[in-house]
Write an enzyme that holds these catalytic residues in place. Structure first.
Site, PDB file in Angstrom:
ATOM      1  N   SER A 163       0.678  -1.322  -0.600  1.00  0.00           N
ATOM      2  CA  SER A 163       0.318   0.542  -0.050  1.00  0.00           C
ATOM      3  C   SER A 163       0.641   0.949   0.006  1.00  0.00           C
ATOM      4  O   SER A 163       2.071   1.122   0.604  1.00  0.00           O
ATOM      5  CB  SER A 163      -0.921   0.321   1.007  1.00  0.00           C
ATOM      6  OG  SER A 163      -1.129   1.006   1.808  1.00  0.00           O
ATOM      7  N   TYR A 176      -1.830  -0.988  10.465  1.00  0.00           N
ATOM      8  CA  TYR A 176      -2.735  -1.191   8.745  1.00  0.00           C
ATOM      9  C   TYR A 176      -1.059  -0.715   8.220  1.00  0.00           C
ATOM     10  O   TYR A 176      -1.168  -1.299   7.020  1.00  0.00           O
ATOM     11  CB  TYR A 176      -4.064  -0.676   8.616  1.00  0.00           C
ATOM     12  CG  TYR A 176      -4.106  -1.151   6.706  1.00  0.00           C
ATOM     13  CD1 TYR A 176      -4.584  -2.341   6.871  1.00  0.00           C
ATOM     14  CD2 TYR A 176      -4.169   0.491   5.417  1.00  0.00           C
ATOM     15  CE1 TYR A 176      -4.639  -2.268   5.403  1.00  0.00           C
ATOM     16  CE2 TYR A 176      -4.127  -0.464   4.258  1.00  0.00           C
ATOM     17  CZ  TYR A 176      -4.678  -1.690   4.088  1.00  0.00           C
ATOM     18  OH  TYR A 176      -4.610  -1.464   3.059  1.00  0.00           O
TER      19      TYR A 176
END
Length: 279
Positions: A163, A176
């Site tokens: 990401s 995350y």
């Protein structure tokens, strides 16, 4: 150079999700036989049925990426119906509210704030563990199970999903962001470890894609942008959110012989977000 994947067997975890569905369809369009794995088999079946309706070959497999026995059962089914795995997309992942803070910054008065404000000091270790397990262990275990098929064979690839959080950690979501940074590091480690076996390992690092999972974070009920949505677009040089199709070109490049000398890279697909300093 061709993105042709005729004869290849591709396995994609989390294949019932919006982004992974698009990846599965793109792989099938290039001739790959696709095994769509998902914890919710009905979602996987919808994607597999869509591929077969378009003339491709696909199967749906219910699978928990955190359980080795479930993965082994999925591997057996894939090998029996489609043959050995050539391409593995570790698409399963996600976040959890228990690994998220309420505000972007801790202020001195927050420790005495009203109930309902969750600071760094209130983060639930079990929630953080869930996020790390789902993203990191949920990529490690499928790789252990399916990559054995690839050892010593030509043209095999593993694609992890990192990401742009791994480049620039976002506020509010430390679990995350940390888990995706681990995926980027793991991608590089695997690329070196597998370099002599014929297996290439790379990762996609998506930026902000407007999906059902994050729609309420980025847009209001009337379709206008939330404050966070406005902040994101103001820091995205291309001034838009990504669409699932924005991932497919890079995915097919990394899966095909067009990138035969590429391994260990993490490619941001984020409209320039990770490159922009804010000024």
């Amino acid at each position: 150079m061709s993105f042709n994947l005729d004869g290849k067997t591709a396995v994609i975890t989390g294949g019932g999700g919006v982004l992974c569905r698009t990846m599965a369809l793109a792989l099938a369009a290039q001739g790959a036989k696709v095994a769509v794995l998902d914890l919710k088999e009905e979602l996987a079946r919808q994607v597999a049925d869509e591929i077969t309706a378009k003339g491709g070959k696909a199967i749906a497999v219910g699978c928990n990426v955190l359980e080795v026995e479930s993965l082994r059962a999925a591997h057996w089914k894939v090998a029996e119906q489609l043959g050995p795995c050539d391409i593995l997309i570790n698409g399963a992942g996600g976040n959890h509210p228990k690994g998220t803070t309420s505000n972007t910054h801790l202020l001195p008065g927050d420790l005495e704030a009203a109930e309902g404000i969750k600071t760094f000091f209130d983060l639930d270790p079990e929630g953080i563990k869930f996020v790390f397990d789902l993203n990191f262990i949920g990529s490690l275990l499928p790789t252990q199970v399916f990559a054995k098929d690839m050892v010593g064979r030509e043209g095999c690839s593993i694609i992890n999903i990192s990401s742009m959080n791994a480049f620039r950690p976002l506020t509010k979501i430390p679990a995350y962001s940390g888990a995706k940074a681990a995926i980027s590091n793991f991608t590089q480690w695997l690329a070196v470890h597998f370099a002599k076996t014929g297996i290439r390992v790379n990762a996609l690092a998506p930026g902000f894609f407007l999906t059902e999972q994050n729609r309420t974070l980025l847009t209001n009920a009337d379709g206008s942008l939330t404050d966070r949505g406005n902040t994101i677009l103001s820091h995205t040089p291309m001034s838009r959110f990504g669409t699932p199709d924005d991932l497919t070109g890079t995915l097919l490049w990394l899966c095909s012989d067009a990138s035969a000398f590429v391994t260990g890279v993490v490619v941001p697909i984020d409209g320039g977000f990770s490159a922009f300093s804010g000024v």
